[in-house]
Design an enzyme around this catalytic site. Structure first.
Site, PDB file in Angstrom:
ATOM      1  N   SER A  71      31.068 -37.689  38.836  1.00 12.63           N
ATOM      2  CA  SER A  71      30.881 -37.344  37.423  1.00 12.63           C
ATOM      3  C   SER A  71      30.176 -38.452  36.651  1.00 12.63           C
ATOM      4  O   SER A  71      29.928 -38.304  35.456  1.00 12.63           O
ATOM      5  CB  SER A  71      32.239 -37.047  36.771  1.00 12.63           C
ATOM      6  OG  SER A  71      32.755 -35.844  37.280  1.00 12.63           O
ATOM      7  N   GLU A 252      31.451 -40.333  50.966  1.00 19.89           N
ATOM      8  CA  GLU A 252      32.378 -39.217  50.726  1.00 19.89           C
ATOM      9  C   GLU A 252      32.194 -38.074  51.722  1.00 19.89           C
ATOM     10  O   GLU A 252      33.164 -37.461  52.153  1.00 19.89           O
ATOM     11  CB  GLU A 252      32.221 -38.687  49.301  1.00 19.89           C
ATOM     12  CG  GLU A 252      32.684 -39.690  48.255  1.00 19.89           C
ATOM     13  CD  GLU A 252      32.777 -39.099  46.861  1.00 19.89           C
ATOM     14  OE1 GLU A 252      33.466 -38.085  46.681  1.00 19.89           O
ATOM     15  OE2 GLU A 252      32.135 -39.637  45.937  1.00 19.89           O
ATOM     16  N   HIS A 268      16.753 -61.593  45.427  1.00 14.75           N
ATOM     17  CA  HIS A 268      17.239 -62.860  44.904  1.00 14.75           C
ATOM     18  C   HIS A 268      18.609 -63.244  45.454  1.00 14.75           C
ATOM     19  O   HIS A 268      19.203 -64.219  44.998  1.00 14.75           O
ATOM     20  CB  HIS A 268      17.250 -62.805  43.371  1.00 14.75           C
ATOM     21  CG  HIS A 268      15.865 -62.608  42.817  1.00 14.75           C
ATOM     22  ND1 HIS A 268      15.003 -63.657  42.558  1.00 14.75           N
ATOM     23  CD2 HIS A 268      15.173 -61.480  42.566  1.00 14.75           C
ATOM     24  CE1 HIS A 268      13.844 -63.177  42.128  1.00 14.75           C
ATOM     25  NE2 HIS A 268      13.915 -61.854  42.127  1.00 14.75           N
ATOM     26  N   LYS A 364      44.608 -41.022  43.785  1.00 22.02           N
ATOM     27  CA  LYS A 364      44.831 -40.366  42.486  1.00 22.02           C
ATOM     28  C   LYS A 364      46.292 -39.938  42.344  1.00 22.02           C
ATOM     29  O   LYS A 364      46.896 -40.070  41.281  1.00 22.02           O
ATOM     30  CB  LYS A 364      43.908 -39.159  42.339  1.00 22.02           C
ATOM     31  CG  LYS A 364      42.457 -39.542  42.056  1.00 22.02           C
ATOM     32  CD  LYS A 364      41.594 -38.328  41.764  1.00 22.02           C
ATOM     33  CE  LYS A 364      40.173 -38.753  41.418  1.00 22.02           C
ATOM     34  NZ  LYS A 364      39.273 -37.650  41.106  1.00 22.02           N
TER      35      LYS A 364
END
Ligand code: F6R
Length: 375
Positions: A71, A252, A268, A364
């Site tokens: 998202s 994923e 760099h 979660k």
């Protein structure tokens, strides 16, 4: 493309076996991927209806798009487009709190496909505390409930898909809202997305499962990357956003470590990692995401890539993905789409369910068991 002999010719056969694909992809990630152009069509309609109903937001002095994972990446793409064509600063926030500059002139777009990502809901609440005008983009959940409670405009998109397979539903409404409040120029706005849909249809036909490995560049690249650690390099701007997207899709969908970086910054620091990379592993593969326009727009980047390729040559296999398409939007969406297909085919080659995200769900769930929202 810098070609190397392909040691995975036998493994590749699974990608041409439609019955095997059905077994390996029980939740239909490939099907969702094949239907991405239609998702974009639907998302365009939803976005236009939303704007017609809500009207354009007032011109802000800055924009924050807040979200995580699948998202957030649409927000990154919008940011990259605004950097090309727009005149208002945009940042993408991936945290519980908003940065200190946020205030009543900052438009905050809260993007969460599920609507239940705690960091995004918390950042939304922070925006409310700070008096920021807000717009939500979600399929429902807590974010939709908060928006309804607060009378905040909420663009509701169809639910039921993995967020990473909903990029059309997340990127296009975000672009619509930003393009309605900031002048982006014709090549970066909604009409450019509309004009790119035919191109996406052609790409879907080229990369779909029915096209065999021998005639399917998405399967071919997945085979080349099988069993390897991919590192995606883009140039500062939209190709580096896509490098991050390809990395996330490999993480994923294919459940592998993958890495991404942007030039010139890579030159760099990370360039020195290649000094001893072959002692760390022999399975590095570098994928350069390139835009044919770069020779004109960023000639020094093209030169940097050439030098970098020479530095890396003895340590990794290297591939170039050249964005195809007549317009900027075609090239951007086409390269995004290519990564989606390649990562799903990579999952099928590895024998893992591309839809499964048990590790994310576990985290979660554990976080939801804690009290408080983290701010
Ligand atoms: C899962 C995925 C994740 C989620 C992220 C945030 O397909 O892509 O990266 O996008 O965990 O969840 P949402 O999108 O529901 O806010």
């Amino acid at each position: 493309m810098i070609h190397h002999a392909n040691p995975h010719a036998n493994v590749a056969q699974v990608l041409d076996n439609l019955d095997a694909i059905r077994v390996l992809d029980p939740h239909g990630m490939l099907d969702l991927t094949e239907r991405f152009p239609d998702q974009c069509r639907d998302a365009l309609q939803i976005s236009r209806d939303f704007l017609a109903a809500q009207g354009a937001p007032a011109r802000p002095s800055s924009i924050i798009i807040t979200g995580l994972g699948g998202s957030a990446i649409g927000g990154d793409l919008v940011r990259a487009l605004v950097e090309i064509g727009g005149d208002v600063p945009v940042i993408v926030n991936r945290d519980y709190r908003l940065p200190g500059f946020a205030g009543p002139n900052t438009l905050v777009i809260a993007s969460s496909y599920s609507g239940n990502t705690e960091e995004t809901v918390s950042a939304y609440e922070h925006a409310r505390d700070l008096g920021c005008p807000r717009i939500c983009i979600t399929s429902g959940g807590e974010l939709a409930r908060h928006a309804a409670r607060d009378g905040v405009p909420c663009c509701i998109v169809p639910g039921g898909r993995p967020p990473r397979a909903s990029t059309g539903y997340l990127f296009i409404p975000t672009l619509a809202v930003v393009a309605a409040s900031v002048d982006l120029g014709a090549q970066c706005g909604l009409n450019a997305v509309d004009a790119s849909l035919g191109h996406l249809d052609e790409l879907a036909a080229e990369w779909r499962r029915e096209n065999p490995v021998s005639d399917n560049p998405a399967k071919e690249l997945a085979v080349a990357l099988h069993g390897r650690i991919p590192i995606f390099y883009g140039a500062q701007g939209w190709t580096s956003v896509l490098a991050l997207r390809w990395k996330g899709q490999f993480n994923e969908n294919a459940k592998v470590h993958a890495f991404a970086n942007a030039l010139p910054e890579q030159n760099h620091n990370e360039i020195l990692g290649w000094t001893r990379a072959s002692q760390q592993s022999s399975i590095w593969s570098v994928v350069y995401l390139r835009d044919p326009q770069e020779t004109e727009d960023q000639p020094r980047i093209a030169r940097r890539i050439a030098v970098l390729q020479a530095v890396i040559a003895s340590s990794a296999e290297q591939h170039e993905v050249w964005a195809a398409g007549d317009s900027l939007m075609e090239r951007l969406l086409g390269t995004l789409y290519y990564g989606d297909f390649v990562s799903v085919y990579a999952a099928l080659l590895a024998g893992v369910d591309p839809t499964d995200i048990a590790g994310i769900d576990l985290l979660k769930g554990e976080m939801a068991n804690l009290n408080g929202n983290g701010r």
